[in-house]
Design a protein around this motif. Structure first.
Motif, PDB file in Angstrom:
ATOM      1  N   HIS A  26     -10.894   5.093   7.649  1.00  0.00           N
ATOM      2  CA  HIS A  26      -9.862   4.772   8.627  1.00  0.00           C
ATOM      3  C   HIS A  26      -8.593   4.283   7.931  1.00  0.00           C
ATOM      4  CE1 HIS A  26     -13.183   4.004  11.881  1.00  0.00           C
ATOM      5  NE2 HIS A  26     -12.958   5.296  11.670  1.00  0.00           N
ATOM      6  N   LEU A  27      -8.773   3.451   6.909  1.00  0.00           N
ATOM      7  CA  LEU A  27      -7.628   2.909   6.181  1.00  0.00           C
ATOM      8  C   LEU A  27      -6.859   4.012   5.464  1.00  0.00           C
ATOM      9  CD1 LEU A  27      -6.250   0.211   5.548  1.00  0.00           C
ATOM     10  CD2 LEU A  27      -7.756  -0.030   3.582  1.00  0.00           C
ATOM     11  N   LEU A  28      -7.567   4.937   4.862  1.00  0.00           N
ATOM     12  CA  LEU A  28      -6.926   6.046   4.140  1.00  0.00           C
ATOM     13  C   LEU A  28      -6.155   6.967   5.072  1.00  0.00           C
ATOM     14  CD1 LEU A  28      -9.808   6.813   1.643  1.00  0.00           C
ATOM     15  CD2 LEU A  28      -7.487   6.145   0.993  1.00  0.00           C
ATOM     16  N   ALA A  29      -6.502   6.981   6.330  1.00  0.00           N
ATOM     17  CA  ALA A  29      -5.817   7.857   7.285  1.00  0.00           C
ATOM     18  C   ALA A  29      -4.516   7.261   7.809  1.00  0.00           C
ATOM     19  CB  ALA A  29      -6.747   8.164   8.466  1.00  0.00           C
ATOM     20  N   LEU A  30      -4.286   5.968   7.566  1.00  0.00           N
ATOM     21  CA  LEU A  30      -3.138   5.294   8.184  1.00  0.00           C
ATOM     22  C   LEU A  30      -1.778   5.792   7.707  1.00  0.00           C
ATOM     23  CD1 LEU A  30      -4.336   1.597   8.544  1.00  0.00           C
ATOM     24  CD2 LEU A  30      -4.703   3.566  10.038  1.00  0.00           C
TER      25      LEU A  30
ATOM     26  N   VAL B 150      -4.128  -4.305  10.860  1.00  0.00           N
ATOM     27  CA  VAL B 150      -3.672  -3.765   9.581  1.00  0.00           C
ATOM     28  C   VAL B 150      -2.192  -3.454   9.706  1.00  0.00           C
ATOM     29  CG1 VAL B 150      -3.913  -1.938   7.856  1.00  0.00           C
ATOM     30  CG2 VAL B 150      -5.928  -2.731   9.115  1.00  0.00           C
ATOM     31  N   LEU B 151      -1.407  -3.940   8.763  1.00  0.00           N
ATOM     32  CA  LEU B 151       0.016  -3.619   8.689  1.00  0.00           C
ATOM     33  C   LEU B 151       0.195  -2.539   7.635  1.00  0.00           C
ATOM     34  CD1 LEU B 151       2.969  -4.248   9.511  1.00  0.00           C
ATOM     35  CD2 LEU B 151       3.002  -5.947   7.671  1.00  0.00           C
ATOM     36  N   GLN B 152       0.588  -1.345   8.061  1.00  0.00           N
ATOM     37  CA  GLN B 152       0.810  -0.232   7.145  1.00  0.00           C
ATOM     38  C   GLN B 152       2.306  -0.064   6.925  1.00  0.00           C
ATOM     39  OE1 GLN B 152      -1.431   2.046   5.488  1.00  0.00           O
ATOM     40  NE2 GLN B 152       0.510   2.513   4.473  1.00  0.00           N
ATOM     41  N   VAL B 153       2.730  -0.024   5.651  1.00  0.00           N
ATOM     42  CA  VAL B 153       4.150   0.145   5.340  1.00  0.00           C
ATOM     43  C   VAL B 153       4.354   1.399   4.501  1.00  0.00           C
ATOM     44  CG1 VAL B 153       4.663  -2.316   5.522  1.00  0.00           C
ATOM     45  CG2 VAL B 153       3.987  -1.369   3.307  1.00  0.00           C
TER      46      VAL B 153
ATOM     47  N   VAL C 236      -4.709  -7.720   6.756  1.00  0.00           N
ATOM     48  CA  VAL C 236      -4.725  -6.583   5.838  1.00  0.00           C
ATOM     49  C   VAL C 236      -3.343  -5.941   5.771  1.00  0.00           C
ATOM     50  CG1 VAL C 236      -5.779  -4.358   5.252  1.00  0.00           C
ATOM     51  CG2 VAL C 236      -7.154  -6.120   6.398  1.00  0.00           C
ATOM     52  N   LEU C 237      -2.819  -5.802   4.555  1.00  0.00           N
ATOM     53  CA  LEU C 237      -1.555  -5.110   4.309  1.00  0.00           C
ATOM     54  C   LEU C 237      -1.838  -3.885   3.467  1.00  0.00           C
ATOM     55  CD1 LEU C 237       1.571  -4.879   4.255  1.00  0.00           C
ATOM     56  CD2 LEU C 237       1.542  -6.362   2.233  1.00  0.00           C
ATOM     57  N   SER C 238      -1.422  -2.724   3.948  1.00  0.00           N
ATOM     58  CA  SER C 238      -1.622  -1.462   3.239  1.00  0.00           C
ATOM     59  C   SER C 238      -0.266  -0.845   2.937  1.00  0.00           C
ATOM     60  CB  SER C 238      -2.462  -0.502   4.083  1.00  0.00           C
ATOM     61  OG  SER C 238      -2.496   0.794   3.506  1.00  0.00           O
TER      62      SER C 238
ATOM     63  N   VAL D 238      -3.936  -3.628  -0.148  1.00  0.00           N
ATOM     64  CA  VAL D 238      -4.231  -2.346  -0.773  1.00  0.00           C
ATOM     65  C   VAL D 238      -2.906  -1.625  -0.965  1.00  0.00           C
ATOM     66  CG1 VAL D 238      -6.508  -2.214   0.293  1.00  0.00           C
ATOM     67  CG2 VAL D 238      -4.588  -1.063   1.386  1.00  0.00           C
ATOM     68  N   ALA D 239      -2.819  -0.848  -2.033  1.00  0.00           N
ATOM     69  CA  ALA D 239      -1.588  -0.130  -2.338  1.00  0.00           C
ATOM     70  C   ALA D 239      -1.925   1.239  -2.920  1.00  0.00           C
ATOM     71  CB  ALA D 239      -0.720  -0.933  -3.301  1.00  0.00           C
ATOM     72  N   PHE D 240      -0.895   2.028  -3.159  1.00  0.00           N
ATOM     73  CA  PHE D 240      -1.073   3.418  -3.570  1.00  0.00           C
ATOM     74  C   PHE D 240      -2.023   4.134  -2.606  1.00  0.00           C
ATOM     75  CE2 PHE D 240       0.007   1.327  -7.652  1.00  0.00           C
ATOM     76  CZ  PHE D 240       1.166   2.062  -7.943  1.00  0.00           C
ATOM     77  N   ASN D 241      -1.908   3.778  -1.324  1.00  0.00           N
ATOM     78  CA  ASN D 241      -2.710   4.423  -0.297  1.00  0.00           C
ATOM     79  C   ASN D 241      -2.060   5.762   0.032  1.00  0.00           C
ATOM     80  OD1 ASN D 241      -4.222   5.232   1.888  1.00  0.00           O
ATOM     81  ND2 ASN D 241      -3.991   3.326   3.041  1.00  0.00           N
ATOM     82  N   ARG D 242      -2.628   6.830  -0.514  1.00  0.00           N
ATOM     83  CA  ARG D 242      -2.029   8.159  -0.373  1.00  0.00           C
ATOM     84  C   ARG D 242      -2.926   9.116   0.418  1.00  0.00           C
ATOM     85  NH1 ARG D 242       1.629   8.136  -4.850  1.00  0.00           N
ATOM     86  NH2 ARG D 242       2.565   6.061  -4.788  1.00  0.00           N
ATOM     87  N   GLY D 243      -3.930   8.602   1.105  1.00  0.00           N
ATOM     88  CA  GLY D 243      -4.754   9.453   1.946  1.00  0.00           C
ATOM     89  C   GLY D 243      -6.078   9.856   1.339  1.00  0.00           C
ATOM     90  N   GLU D 244      -6.126   9.955   0.012  1.00  0.00           N
ATOM     91  CA  GLU D 244      -7.374  10.331  -0.663  1.00  0.00           C
ATOM     92  C   GLU D 244      -8.014   9.134  -1.363  1.00  0.00           C
ATOM     93  OE1 GLU D 244      -8.916  13.215  -0.532  1.00  0.00           O
ATOM     94  OE2 GLU D 244      -7.392  14.187   0.699  1.00  0.00           O
ATOM     95  N   THR D 245      -7.179   8.345  -2.020  1.00  0.00           N
ATOM     96  CA  THR D 245      -7.642   7.146  -2.724  1.00  0.00           C
ATOM     97  C   THR D 245      -6.651   6.016  -2.490  1.00  0.00           C
ATOM     98  OG1 THR D 245      -6.473   7.715  -4.761  1.00  0.00           O
ATOM     99  CG2 THR D 245      -8.761   8.498  -4.550  1.00  0.00           C
TER     100      THR D 245
END
Length: 289
Positions: A145-149, A218-221, A240-242, A263-270
């Protein structure tokens, strides 16, 4: 006051070929924030959702923590002698019993769109204390779910799609409780030339909707995870900050201290998990595998 502005540009190649066309630019204008008619700060922002921006800014500054702390917030303070309303001025009236901000912490001159804390008058004011217990938030989020954000956020970035020149922040809230396995719901998206403004607009929306503290959210930026964004998340009670890009060392250190998951470098795969990784859970294995 415009969200975007069209401009004629010359598109050039290395060979000197020129093609003239119209380009759309993100708007950027100053916004003066007044508290009880007294100037408090000036920030550069993309016009739109100004009331949310100011409300979120006051949460970040520790001035307010709930909707009831604000009596009124509007552009009415910007009406000049000619009777015309200045939409680059927002005046806030705090509710009875809410302390006015310490003038020693007042922001000097202006806050730029690229830096939310560089205008702070006192270095002690940078390290604020949240009214909410982020460390005690027992929220969990599934990694799939997090990777999809980031992609879910990108699909909602209308101004970025037209200009390529704004940051975005999105608030995802749990469905069925903070430890539920359901995909989080997209509650709010805001865009701005300043990444801190985009976050303030999201937090301000949540404040005005009576949602603080944002337990389990979750706050996604769309950009990097800076110190100021960790601070803003903590001040709103976000656990949670992504971020799509890198975190700073100071951001990670502050998050570790406050009990906030970064979490950082959240690019959808890793993604890279930096702090309080106990909140991250692997996706369940599909039946039959």
């Amino acid at each position: 006051m415009r969200l975007t502005k069209r401009w004629r540009v010359q598109r050039m190649t290395a060979s000197g070929l020129v093609h003239e066309r119209a380009d759309e630019l993100a708007g950027e204008e100053p916004l003066e924030v007044r508290i009880h008619g007294t100037p408090f700060t000036i920030t550069m922002r993309t016009p739109g959702n100004d009331v949310d921006l100011v409300a979120g800014f006051l949460v970040s500054e520790g001035v307010v923590r709930a909707e009831r702390d604000i009596a009124t917030i509007s552009h009415r303070g910007g009406i000049g002698a000619t009777g015309e309303r200045d939409y680059n001025v927002v005046d806030v009236r705090l509710a009875a019993g809410v302390d006015l901000p310490d003038t020693s912490l007042q922001r000097h001159v202006y806050t730029s769109s690229s830096c939310g804390v560089c205008g702070t008058a006192s270095i002690e004011a940078v390290h604020k204390v949240s009214a909410f217990d982020v460390a005690g938030d027992g929220a969990t989020v599934r990694l799939d779910h997090l990777l999809a954000l980031p992609e879910r956020l990108r699909a909602q970035q209308a101004v970025f799609g037209r200009t390529g020149g704004v940051h975005a922040a999105a608030l995802f809230v749990p469905v069925g409780g903070p430890t539920a396995q359901s995909e989080p719901r997209l509650a709010c998206v805001r865009e701005d030339v300043g990444r801190h403004n985009a976050v303030d607009k999201v937090v301000g929306w949540a404040l005005r909707d009576g949602l603080l503290p944002l337990r389990g959210a979750v706050l996604q930026v769309s950009g990097r995870a800076s110190f100021e964004l960790v601070q803003k998340a903590a001040m709103a009670g976000v656990p949670v900050l992504s971020a799509v890009s890198a975190p700073s060392a100071l951001a990670v250190e502050l998050a570790e201290e406050l009990g906030l998951t970064v979490v950082a470098f959240n690019r959808g795969e890793t993604l890279n998990a930096y702090t309080h990784t106990y909140r991250l859970q692997a996706a369940p294995t599909p039946p039959g595998l």
